[in-house]
Design a protein around this motif. Structure first.
Motif, mmCIF file in Angstrom:
data_model
loop_
_atom_site.group_PDB
_atom_site.id
_atom_site.type_symbol
_atom_site.label_atom_id
_atom_site.label_comp_id
_atom_site.label_asym_id
_atom_site.label_seq_id
_atom_site.Cartn_x
_atom_site.Cartn_y
_atom_site.Cartn_z
ATOM 1 N N SER A 61 -70.721 -9.741 75.584
ATOM 2 C CA SER A 61 -71.630 -9.646 76.740
ATOM 3 C C SER A 61 -71.770 -8.206 77.224
ATOM 4 C CB SER A 61 -71.126 -10.536 77.888
ATOM 5 O OG SER A 61 -71.082 -11.893 77.487
ATOM 6 N N GLU A 62 -71.762 -7.267 76.285
ATOM 7 C CA GLU A 62 -71.915 -5.856 76.644
ATOM 8 C C GLU A 62 -73.327 -5.614 77.153
ATOM 9 O OE1 GLU A 62 -71.593 -1.399 74.604
ATOM 10 O OE2 GLU A 62 -70.788 -3.156 73.557
ATOM 11 N N ARG A 63 -73.434 -4.896 78.253
ATOM 12 C CA ARG A 63 -74.732 -4.587 78.840
ATOM 13 C C ARG A 63 -74.903 -3.076 78.941
ATOM 14 N NH1 ARG A 63 -75.236 -8.789 77.304
ATOM 15 N NH2 ARG A 63 -75.645 -10.771 78.391
ATOM 16 N N SER A 89 -73.344 -7.176 72.303
ATOM 17 C CA SER A 89 -73.948 -7.807 73.487
ATOM 18 C C SER A 89 -73.819 -9.328 73.434
ATOM 19 C CB SER A 89 -75.419 -7.409 73.597
ATOM 20 O OG SER A 89 -76.181 -7.936 72.517
#
Length: 297
Positions: free
Chosen positions: A258-260, A254
């Motif tokens: 920027s993994e959501r 994340s």
């Protein structure tokens, strides 16, 4: 466990969690089969100085290597290269605990305890919840390929049992060698010599450091430390630390990528980890108490 051993267990879990991120960084520059081959080629360097463990026959060594290492990590690499989110990957791989217990029951009659059965059911529900998110940011194909990883891992866990008497560092080095050779051959066959050379010659510093991390630190050193912990302490004290791996992998992904995680996927991931926690923390059948080697990346 002594505080120092607890620190080592936590450190190994953190290393394995970060290895998912390092693998993705390396895969940004290398095809999955070549990246996996290089990973094991680096980890196999100690074979230059260490003989093959006498306690393990060649057929058994190859069988363990092709499941515990080659099958598990090649499936991970291909899935990530085809868009599988890194954080989610780190959770799904830990479902190997579910498959290990299931295969042990089918093949050896080691029936899971009541609490383990509950854990299997909970983890299974979590996987179904994750399946409900297929098609949004990753494909059915990528998910199917990734599921080969925990299944291969589970089979390797069971094949590893007869080799428990072998020196851990020596054993894992030779397992890596047995995986690296066919993977290099596969890379040359599918990619060709020129593309392989071009990929290697254009590696960035980030790519090189990522390969060194997953090869030397995550695969070679971390597995050796984990094996030493399992040798010196009951598995019930060591194995639960593996639950830290998906948390570290998801958090790192994340931050770096920027993994959501949407509500359904996040709930599924938490449910899977919860089910695995129930399985690992409950009383295990005698045959699994000190024989199962969990992972990571």
């Amino acid at each position: 466990m002594k505080p120092a051993d607890v620190g080592i267990a936590v450190m190994v879990a953190v290393i394995w969690g970060l290895a998912f991120v390092a693998s993705r960084l390396a895969l940004d520059e290398l095809p999955p089969e070549l990246m996996t081959a290089l990973r094991f080629g680096i980890a196999a360097v100690p074979c230059l100085f260490l003989p093959k463990p006498k306690q393990v026959s060649w057929p058994l060594l190859i069988a363990i290597s092709f499941t515990l290492f080659l099958g598990q990590f090649l499936a991970q690499s291909i899935a990530i290269a085809h868009g599988m989110p890194v954080g989610l990957t780190s959770v799904i791989v830990q479902s190997q605990a579910l498959f290990t217990i299931g295969f042990a029951a089918l093949l050896f009659g080691e029936l899971p305890s009541r609490m383990q059965t509950v854990g299997i059911a909970v983890a299974g529900i979590g996987l179904l919840m994750i399946c409900g998110t297929v098609g949004y940011d990753f494909s059915v194909t990528a998910f199917a390929i990734l599921m080969i990883s925990p299944i291969s891992f589970a089979i390797g866990n069971l094949l590893l049992r007869p080799a428990q008497g072998a020196p851990m560092f020596q054993l894992f080095a030779w397992l890596c060698l047995c995986a690296a050779i066919p993977l290099f051959a596969l890379s040359l066959l599918t990619l060709g010599a020129k593309p392989v050379w071009l990929a290697l010659s254009h590696l960035s510093l980030v790519g090189v450091l990522s390969l060194l991390f997953v090869g030397a630190i995550s695969t070679s050193i971390a597995y050796w430390l984990w094996g030493a912990l399992l040798r010196d302490h009951p598995a019930a004290q060591v194995v639960p630390f593996a639950l830290l791996v998906p948390f570290v992998g998801s958090a790192a992904s994340s931050i770096v990528f920027s993994e959501r995680f949407g509500p359904l996927r996040l709930a599924g991931m938490i449910t899977v980890i919860g089910g695995i926690a129930v399985m690992l923390l409950s009383k295990r059948p005698k045959g699994l108490t000190k024989k199962t080697l969990p992972k990571v990346a």
